[in-house]
Scaffold this active site. Structure first.
Site, mmCIF file in Angstrom:
data_model
loop_
_atom_site.group_PDB
_atom_site.id
_atom_site.type_symbol
_atom_site.label_atom_id
_atom_site.label_comp_id
_atom_site.label_asym_id
_atom_site.label_seq_id
_atom_site.Cartn_x
_atom_site.Cartn_y
_atom_site.Cartn_z
ATOM 1 C CB SER A 182 6.663 -65.738 40.950
ATOM 2 O OG SER A 182 7.024 -65.054 42.131
ATOM 3 C CD GLU B 53 12.061 -54.170 46.140
ATOM 4 O OE1 GLU B 53 12.359 -53.926 47.323
ATOM 5 O OE2 GLU B 53 12.506 -55.143 45.493
ATOM 6 C CE LYS C 147 7.560 -69.800 40.054
ATOM 7 N NZ LYS C 147 6.305 -69.454 40.802
ATOM 8 C CB THR C 148 1.578 -69.761 40.051
ATOM 9 O OG1 THR C 148 2.348 -69.985 41.246
ATOM 10 C CG2 THR C 148 0.867 -71.042 39.667
#
EC number: 3.5.2.6
Length: 286
Positions: free
Chosen positions: A66, A164, A230-231
């Site tokens: 992500s 995915e 942001k992780t």
């Protein structure tokens, strides 16, 4: 003899400090790799100059997971700057458009969400459906990869949609980046003329407002320090974070950390990233 004994006692008195002090960043990374039985990639880059300060496996490929959502929203903002998109534009979608982990978008099936709201959801809550809806506006994974090439990133690539893209198969180059490439791209988005000053501030603010990164670097951040991050999380032990850090509530450095190919639990992966962050911060403060 008495002098020698006093010297030994004085030396021993210092040992607990050495034992409990945080290791140097590269020592911590090596320790993390050993404890994780996996691979760690990391880079620490000066935001102003682009100079690399610390690096480990910085040119090896790791799944983006992500963390790609920051680049995605950067591409959206570039379209806004060009007059091809509006943050206020409302996008409507259906139940079949939703994928796993969509905590914000699943609540707005009836009324839809604006482009700006989707970006906020994608970055601050890592909403996967929000990311897919935004991906469609930039031409899908191929369109985002084309944007990366346009801004000079010839390494990072997105090939699939959420969820995915989080598969993280060993040796699979799809949906990957390198720590060095991700840091350089983030720096371009936030400091160069690729985005307007207004769009740069907006992208940074979304990262400041991140609400799902608490167990990572934020957990070891000293009082008064700045962080925007942001992780990402994926299969086969993949975990990552892209962050801007600095004392005195000022962004001074970019830190990118990726993990892959580890059997460790999510809690263990979070702890290792936090440990690397703590070592970087302590070394920075010396």
């Amino acid at each position: 003899m008495r002098y020698i004994r006093l010297c030994i006692i004085s030396l021993l008195a210092t040992l607990p400090l050495a034992v409990h002090a945080s290791p140097q960043p590269l020592e911590q990374i090596k320790l993390s790799e050993s404890q994780l039985s996996g691979r760690v990639g990391m880079i620490e880059m000066d935001l102003a100059s682009g100079r690399t300060l610390t690096a480990w496996r910085a040119d090896e490929r790791f799944p983006m997971m992500s963390t790609f959502k920051v680049v995605l929203c950067g591409a959206v903002l570039a379209r806004v700057d060009a007059g091809d998109e509006q943050l206020e534009r409302k996008i409507h979608y259906r139940q079949q458009d939703l994928v796993d982990y969509s905590p914000v978008s699943e609540k707005h099936l009836a009324d839809g969400m604006t482009v700006g709201e989707l970006c906020a959801a994608a970055i601050t809550m890592s909403d996967n459906s929000a990311a897919n809806l935004l991906l469609a506006t930039v031409g899908g994974p191929a369109g985002l990869t084309a944007f990366l090439r346009q801004i000079g990133d010839n390494v990072t690539r997105l090939d699939r949609w959420e969820t995915e893209l989080n598969e993280a198969l060993p040796g699979d180059a799809r949906d990957t980046t390198t720590p060095a490439s991700m840091a350089a791209t983030l720096r371009k988005l936030l400091t160069s003329q690729r985005l307007s000053a207004r769009s740069q501030r907006q992208l940074l603010q979304w990262m400041v407002d991140d609400r799902v990164a608490g167990p990572l670097i934020r957990s070891v951040l000293p009082a008064g320090w700045f962080i925007a991050d942001k992780t990402g999380a994926g299969e086969r032990g993949a975990r990552g974070i892209v962050a801007l850090l600095g004392p005195n509530n000022k962004a001074e450095r970019i830190v990118v950390i990726y993990l892959r190919d580890t059997p460790a639990s999510m809690a263990e992966r979070n702890q290792q990233i936090a440990g690397i962050g703590a070592a970087l911060i302590e070394h920075w403060q010396r």
